[in-house]
Write a protein that holds these residues in place. Structure first.
Motif, PDB file in Angstrom:
ATOM      1  N   TYR A 179       0.790  -1.362   0.122  1.00 61.72           N
ATOM      2  CA  TYR A 179      -0.031   0.123  -0.024  1.00 61.72           C
ATOM      3  C   TYR A 179       0.788   1.343   0.095  1.00 61.72           C
ATOM      4  O   TYR A 179       1.807   1.505   0.746  1.00 61.72           O
ATOM      5  CB  TYR A 179      -0.674  -0.106   1.229  1.00 61.72           C
ATOM      6  CG  TYR A 179      -1.755   1.201   1.291  1.00 61.72           C
ATOM      7  CD1 TYR A 179      -2.638   1.621   0.491  1.00 61.72           C
ATOM      8  CD2 TYR A 179      -1.367   1.943   2.450  1.00 61.72           C
ATOM      9  CE1 TYR A 179      -3.420   2.830   0.722  1.00 61.72           C
ATOM     10  CE2 TYR A 179      -2.086   3.367   2.616  1.00 61.72           C
ATOM     11  CZ  TYR A 179      -3.090   3.650   1.685  1.00 61.72           C
ATOM     12  OH  TYR A 179      -3.713   4.763   1.820  1.00 61.72           O
ATOM     13  N   GLU A 180       0.448   2.089  -0.811  1.00 64.52           N
ATOM     14  CA  GLU A 180       1.477   3.375  -0.981  1.00 64.52           C
ATOM     15  C   GLU A 180       0.773   4.634  -0.238  1.00 64.52           C
ATOM     16  O   GLU A 180      -0.391   5.062  -0.453  1.00 64.52           O
ATOM     17  CB  GLU A 180       1.691   3.814  -2.473  1.00 64.52           C
ATOM     18  CG  GLU A 180       2.197   5.106  -2.684  1.00 64.52           C
ATOM     19  CD  GLU A 180       3.728   4.984  -2.338  1.00 64.52           C
ATOM     20  OE1 GLU A 180       4.336   5.657  -1.351  1.00 64.52           O
ATOM     21  OE2 GLU A 180       4.478   4.130  -3.070  1.00 64.52           O
ATOM     22  N   LEU A 230      12.475   3.017   0.187  1.00 62.89           N
ATOM     23  CA  LEU A 230      11.890   2.083  -0.727  1.00 62.89           C
ATOM     24  C   LEU A 230      10.370   2.650  -0.980  1.00 62.89           C
ATOM     25  O   LEU A 230       9.626   3.623  -0.154  1.00 62.89           O
ATOM     26  CB  LEU A 230      11.764   0.752  -0.164  1.00 62.89           C
ATOM     27  CG  LEU A 230      12.901   0.082   0.063  1.00 62.89           C
ATOM     28  CD1 LEU A 230      13.073  -1.176   1.115  1.00 62.89           C
ATOM     29  CD2 LEU A 230      13.849  -0.091  -1.146  1.00 62.89           C
ATOM     30  N   PRO A 231       9.865   2.210  -1.957  1.00 58.92           N
ATOM     31  CA  PRO A 231       8.521   2.587  -2.309  1.00 58.92           C
ATOM     32  C   PRO A 231       7.431   2.099  -1.242  1.00 58.92           C
ATOM     33  O   PRO A 231       7.641   0.898  -0.622  1.00 58.92           O
ATOM     34  CB  PRO A 231       8.207   2.092  -3.546  1.00 58.92           C
ATOM     35  CG  PRO A 231       9.117   0.939  -3.731  1.00 58.92           C
ATOM     36  CD  PRO A 231      10.271   1.352  -3.137  1.00 58.92           C
ATOM     37  N   ALA A 232       6.122   2.588  -1.353  1.00 62.16           N
ATOM     38  CA  ALA A 232       5.182   2.036  -0.575  1.00 62.16           C
ATOM     39  C   ALA A 232       5.608   1.877   1.057  1.00 62.16           C
ATOM     40  O   ALA A 232       6.010   2.721   1.412  1.00 62.16           O
ATOM     41  CB  ALA A 232       4.681   0.567  -1.350  1.00 62.16           C
ATOM     42  N   GLY A 233       5.219   0.882   1.386  1.00 60.03           N
ATOM     43  CA  GLY A 233       5.336   0.368   2.861  1.00 60.03           C
ATOM     44  C   GLY A 233       6.667  -0.532   3.058  1.00 60.03           C
ATOM     45  O   GLY A 233       6.580  -1.064   4.073  1.00 60.03           O
ATOM     46  N   LEU A 234       7.411  -0.269   2.188  1.00 60.41           N
ATOM     47  CA  LEU A 234       8.720  -1.634   2.371  1.00 60.41           C
ATOM     48  C   LEU A 234       9.527  -1.061   3.414  1.00 60.41           C
ATOM     49  O   LEU A 234      10.328  -1.978   3.857  1.00 60.41           O
ATOM     50  CB  LEU A 234       9.296  -1.752   1.029  1.00 60.41           C
ATOM     51  CG  LEU A 234       8.657  -2.497   0.056  1.00 60.41           C
ATOM     52  CD1 LEU A 234       9.043  -2.329  -1.506  1.00 60.41           C
ATOM     53  CD2 LEU A 234       8.521  -4.097   0.332  1.00 60.41           C
ATOM     54  N   ASN A 235       9.431   0.027   3.638  1.00 54.98           N
ATOM     55  CA  ASN A 235      10.046   0.639   4.946  1.00 54.98           C
ATOM     56  C   ASN A 235       9.338   0.527   6.215  1.00 54.98           C
ATOM     57  O   ASN A 235       8.282   1.374   6.013  1.00 54.98           O
ATOM     58  CB  ASN A 235      10.851   2.047   4.957  1.00 54.98           C
ATOM     59  CG  ASN A 235      11.977   2.101   3.864  1.00 54.98           C
ATOM     60  OD1 ASN A 235      12.055   2.843   2.880  1.00 54.98           O
ATOM     61  ND2 ASN A 235      13.045   1.481   3.824  1.00 54.98           N
TER      62      ASN A 235
END
Length: 467
Positions: free
Chosen positions: A102-103, A127-132
């Motif tokens: 999810y972004e 990182l994009p979206a919720g990767l962090n």
């Protein structure tokens, strides 16, 4: 057969990947007795896309009850994908478990980039979206302040399931150190972000991945038929479970300077993660999505990854047709190339749009062949960027592709590329946590390089096209 008549001291590994959820029953010698799996569904209802933890829980308990009739279960080990956490109070979740794809709004990202700790301290790339994971937590705290305020523990995803089974809240370094922005792998301590956001009081005590948190809760033992003494093990991040057999209990990498270059581990599934235990951190580059994971032994491990399973499916289709050596050779001869990237969730070519150039593909088998060539090329690229010069061990779902390891071996002369006999890449690691100190049972088989005409030159042309 009743539980008392079956194998004693069996282990159940709960393996939650991004695509599938599996339960695997393994005997005391490390042999698989049973396996069940279901899709890992993301629910689109509610405040944001989230994991269907209720469905996983009910399915898990029903499956455990079936497994308990096959063997006496002595331990349960949770293994899950990374970049995921559960916010809980005394009663359960205070918010649904957010899906890392999810972004959140762009405005929140801009703010978060000013809050996160620098890459040099966490080796966690932006990182994009919720990767962090830190970005997920910051967004939840800002958008749902009342719910967030009720949080008693921030639990990494493996430890959430361990908590539900045992009632004991725990933290563990492999999930904390998985590009979360929350951990400093080299210092083995929380990052400045945790203190800045006031989350340190929500972090439960740290345990080793192999520690027993306690016995299964009595009500669950009664419902499932598990013995009252069944141990709940703390658990581990999935690619670190795959890595575990390549470390030793003294904390040294499997390869060392005296023995030659370190062995690289290629963990394959939805994500393909190349790891180099014992490798240097100074070559990591944030813009290439390179990172330092944290091993179960607390060591920083240089890594680079791409979303290989997702990209393979994008090229080959959801149900790929089998391809043969002739299909691979045809694509090399005609000069058809797949250029990254076919997933938008990070990787060394994040931000690029994938494309296929050269003569068109006539059928489904050629699409599978192209996907296989592409994943072999991307894996070779990642290993080179990581500085891997020694042998390579392939774990996980790509071991089921008969051409992948031989293609990779042909690109890395002087090194042995092997595949393990554990196609999940996590089952052996989970078993090892329940039998800490015992040698793993899974073995690795060397792959014979596939001598395709023009294959190294095809790789060189692919690299030129990337530039």
């Amino acid at each position: 057969m009743t539980a008392g008549e079956g194998t004693h001291d069996a282990v159940i590994v709960l393996d939650i990947g991004k695509t599938n959820v599996k339960l695997v029953l393994i005997d005391a010698q490390g042999q698989q007795l049973a396996e069940r799996r279901k899709a890992n569904t993301v629910l689109r209802s509610g405040p944001y896309p989230h994991h269907d933890t209720d469905a996983i829980w009910e399915w898990m308990l029903e499956t455990i009850a079936r497994f308990a009739t096959i063997a006496t279960v002595g331990a349960i080990v949770p293994v899950t994908h990374g970049a995921t956490a559960a916010l809980v109070d005394e009663h359960g979740l205070v918010l649904p478990v957010l899906d890392y794809e999810y972004e959140p709004p762009a405005q929140q990202r801009a703010q978060y980039l000013t809050q996160r700790a620098p890459y040099a301290s966490t080796y966690s790339p932006a990182l994009p979206a919720g990767l962090n994971l830190g970005r997920q937590l910051a967004w939840l705290a800002a958008v749902f302040p009342a719910d967030f305020a009720r949080t008693r523990h921030i639990l990494m995803y493996p430890q959430y399931w361990a908590w539900r089974l045992s009632g004991v809240a725990a933290g563990e370094v492999t999930s904390l150190g998985c590009h979360t922005d929350l951990w400093q792998p080299a210092r083995q301590q929380y990052s400045a972000l945790v203190e800045r956001m006031g989350w340190h009081t929500l972090m439960p005590p740290l345990f080793n991945a192999w520690d027993t948190l306690g016995p299964v809760l009595p009500a669950l033992a009664q419902r499932t038929g598990l013995p009252a003494h069944c141990r709940i093990v703390c658990g581990i991040h999935d690619s670190n479970a795959s890595l575990l057999r390549h470390l030793n209990v003294t904390g040294d990498a499997a390869g060392d300077a005296a023995a030659g270059p370190a062995t690289a581990v290629l963990s394959t599934g939805t994500w393909v993660i190349a790891a180099l235990p014992g490798g240097a951190l100074d070559g990591l580059r944030e813009e290439a999505d390179m990172l330092a994971n944290c091993s179960a032994l607390g060591q920083p491990v240089p890594c680079i990854r791409f979303m290989g399973g997702r990209e393979f499916a994008a090229l080959a289709g959801a149900e790929p047709a089998a391809c043969g050596v002739a299909d691979l050779q045809q694509l090399i001869d005609q000069g058809t190339f797949a250029l990254p990237a076919f997933a938008d969730a990070g990787g060394p070519f994040s931000g690029r749009t994938g494309s296929v150039i050269g003569p068109p593909l006539p059928g489904d088998t050629e699409r599978t062949a192209l996907a296989t060539l592409y994943c072999a090329l991307m894996s070779d690229y990642c290993l080179t960027q990581l500085g891997a010069q020694g042998d390579v061990v392939v774990e996980g779902s790509f071991t089921n592709n008969p051409h992948f390891a031989p293609l990779l071996a042909a690109l890395r002369p002087g090194a042995t590329v092997s595949t393990t006999d554990d196609a999940s890449g996590t089952t052996c690691g989970g078993w090892m946590l329940a039998h800490w100190g015992e040698p793993p049972t899974a073995t690795a088989r060397p792959a014979t390089p596939l001598p395709l005409r023009g294959w190294p030159a095809y790789r060189d042309r692919w690299l030129d096209l990337l530039r």
